[in-house]
Design an enzyme around this catalytic site. Sequence first.
Site, PDB file in Angstrom:
ATOM      1  N   SER A  23      31.243-126.274 -54.124  1.00 48.55           N
ATOM      2  CA  SER A  23      30.994-124.995 -54.788  1.00 48.55           C
ATOM      3  C   SER A  23      31.313-123.841 -53.837  1.00 48.55           C
ATOM      4  O   SER A  23      31.667-124.073 -52.678  1.00 48.55           O
ATOM      5  CB  SER A  23      29.540-124.918 -55.260  1.00 48.55           C
ATOM      6  OG  SER A  23      28.696-125.038 -54.155  1.00 48.55           O
ATOM      7  N   CYS A 391      16.415 -97.278 -59.036  1.00 48.88           N
ATOM      8  CA  CYS A 391      15.392 -97.890 -59.883  1.00 48.88           C
ATOM      9  C   CYS A 391      14.039 -97.924 -59.163  1.00 48.88           C
ATOM     10  O   CYS A 391      13.416 -96.876 -59.028  1.00 48.88           O
ATOM     11  CB  CYS A 391      15.847 -99.263 -60.366  1.00 48.88           C
ATOM     12  SG  CYS A 391      15.065 -99.702 -61.924  1.00 48.88           S
ATOM     13  N   HIS A 516      20.758 -98.259 -62.938  1.00 47.00           N
ATOM     14  CA  HIS A 516      21.499 -98.993 -61.893  1.00 47.00           C
ATOM     15  C   HIS A 516      22.966 -98.575 -61.893  1.00 47.00           C
ATOM     16  O   HIS A 516      23.793 -99.223 -62.556  1.00 47.00           O
ATOM     17  CB  HIS A 516      21.417-100.495 -62.151  1.00 47.00           C
ATOM     18  CG  HIS A 516      20.065-101.071 -61.927  1.00 47.00           C
ATOM     19  ND1 HIS A 516      19.684-101.653 -60.740  1.00 47.00           N
ATOM     20  CD2 HIS A 516      18.992-101.126 -62.737  1.00 47.00           C
ATOM     21  CE1 HIS A 516      18.440-102.058 -60.833  1.00 47.00           C
ATOM     22  NE2 HIS A 516      17.979-101.756 -62.030  1.00 47.00           N
ATOM     23  N   GLU A 518      25.122 -99.014 -59.725  1.00 46.62           N
ATOM     24  CA  GLU A 518      25.991 -99.998 -59.049  1.00 46.62           C
ATOM     25  C   GLU A 518      26.754-100.891 -60.032  1.00 46.62           C
ATOM     26  O   GLU A 518      27.835-101.375 -59.722  1.00 46.62           O
ATOM     27  CB  GLU A 518      25.185-100.860 -58.067  1.00 46.62           C
ATOM     28  CG  GLU A 518      24.172-101.841 -58.670  1.00 46.62           C
ATOM     29  CD  GLU A 518      22.801-101.238 -58.942  1.00 46.62           C
ATOM     30  OE1 GLU A 518      22.710 -99.989 -59.052  1.00 46.62           O
ATOM     31  OE2 GLU A 518      21.826-101.994 -59.054  1.00 46.62           O
TER      32      GLU A 518
HETATM   33  N1  GLN Z   1       9.866-102.923 -61.015  1.00 47.38           N
HETATM   34  C1  GLN Z   1      10.306-101.680 -61.534  1.00 47.38           C
HETATM   35  C2  GLN Z   1      10.176-101.606 -63.043  1.00 47.38           C
HETATM   36  O1  GLN Z   1      10.040-102.609 -63.688  1.00 47.38           O
HETATM   37  C3  GLN Z   1      11.723-101.379 -61.091  1.00 47.38           C
HETATM   38  C4  GLN Z   1      12.745-102.365 -61.591  1.00 47.38           C
HETATM   39  C5  GLN Z   1      14.048-102.299 -60.838  1.00 47.38           C
HETATM   40  O2  GLN Z   1      14.134-101.796 -59.724  1.00 47.38           O
HETATM   41  N2  GLN Z   1      15.090-102.863 -61.403  1.00 47.38           N
HETATM   42  O3  GLN Z   1      10.216-100.560 -63.622  1.00 47.38           O
END
Ligand code: GLN
Length: 545
Positions: A23, A391, A516, A518
């Site tokens: 893999s 986030c 996000h 990214e």
């Molecule tokens: N734990 C946080 C939430 O649920 C942030 C989630 C994350 O960073 N993807 O809102």
Amino acid sequence: MARSVSKTITKTKYIFITGGVLSSLGKGITSASLGLLLKERGLSVTIMKFDPYINVDPGTMNPYQHGEVYVTDDGAETDLDLGHYERFVQAPVTRSNSVSTGQIYFEVIQRERQGKYLGKTVQVVPHITDEIKRRMVTYDKKFDIVLIELGGTVGDIESMPFLEAARQLSLEKGRTNAIFIHLTYVPFIKSAGEFKTKPTQHSVRMLMEYGIQPDILVCRCEEDLEKDIKSKIALFCNVDEDSVVLALDAETIYEVPMLYAKAKLDDTVIKKLNISRTQKPTLNDWTKFVQRVKKPKSAVTIGFVGKYVQHQDAYKSILEALTHAGAVNNARVTVKYIDSEKITTAEEAMNALEDTDGIIVAPGFGSRGIEGKILAIQQVRERGIPFFGICLGMQCAVIEFARNVAGLAGSNSAEFKKVKNNVIDLMPDQRGITNKGGTMRLGSYPCVLKEGTKSLEAYKSQIIRERHRHRYEFNNDFRVELESNGLVISGVSPDGRLVEMVELPNHPWFVGCQFHPEFKSVAVGGHPLFVGFVGAALQRHEMAQ
Ligand code: GLN
């Protein structure tokens, strides 16, 4: 839906990519690279991944085991290879591009419970294989080329139904409409002083036991193979010599399409699929991008504060987005991993941030490492070090600001502790729902940016769309208080209810986002927020020289 092209497509051609010997040979990068080369030839391309695990999706898998969970526009939690497909090919992928054994069985069992099999015995062949085939043709007549990456290694028990389905489909479609590319490994054995072809021969033999004769062999090897070794592989694996394509180790994954173009992989594919009248790929922009990745003018160091720092696949898309943004800024981005759990005092935070030009605080779930992230954010806020919170990183920035600037002692996220000042909390309509998956905000949502902010300056567009994967939100009960203390809410949902971005005005670059970004960074051109952040870090670096 994935972007389909306006021209009518009468015939879709299928390319199956399998892996043998071991893999981690890079099937995902191979699929993405070939996808790019075919797209550059003017063909419309989509890439699908079929994974043999029984989890319905990787959403619940530990990032240590499975790496990052990649999120699509339509909110599917998928394998990280889909990220490569989007970064390389720039065609958005959807829920339908990521299929697991779990999904297949789930569907078949549900149908059985509904009595849809009319009392028949439900079996792997034909019921499971038929459901796999049904999904493999999701994009029939919607794209010129559907590349299908089959996860796992040939010989694994769990991948057998996928191989059987692919075999049947290729037979139904015909030899020039469906081909198999098998990725193998040709090791160099030091003590013998030679390359060994036996593992490749064995894995091809195993594929043939399933009734699949690969059309093209892509052989990973550290150095160029001599002609007689290539001939030997061709002869014993029953393919012509042109169909043995070498895949040499590359300095960066982004060089792989160029190496495959040189090795004529796309030429061979086009020939086998009997496709005529396509232009040669030029890879002009791509080559410029790779040159900048390999030999940039300057350099910056980004501190990356997270809890899975020993396992970099957990943050794959962020690291790739930094590389893309580095190329735009003509700077090499070196990432210094900072384990948030190791920061327990302001002094430790200060030491950890030493030699960094900017800091990213990573997304995540659970309370582990939170206080370390908050301590690091306090330092970068006070010292004017560029900061990018993604986030959970944004949520930590809000908590830090509430505690240390707005004087809301003990502020926290309700995810970690129920307190008086839960500046991050569930929205009122989410409370009381215990099924965690049910409350997760997933996929693409619009966001409106505020005039005069760094966020708008970066995006240059007032309405943006970004992907989410979180449960908690900025608590509106604290909006006025935090704003009056200087926190700028730079992005909100169109109805104004959800805070999507925050920033600080009197700071070189302090931006947090609830989404996000990214996941939407593409190789050539990068993502506006990452480009802005790396640019700010570069400015700081140059000022310090
Ligand atoms: N734990 C946080 C939430 O649920 C942030 C989630 C994350 O960073 N993807 O809102």
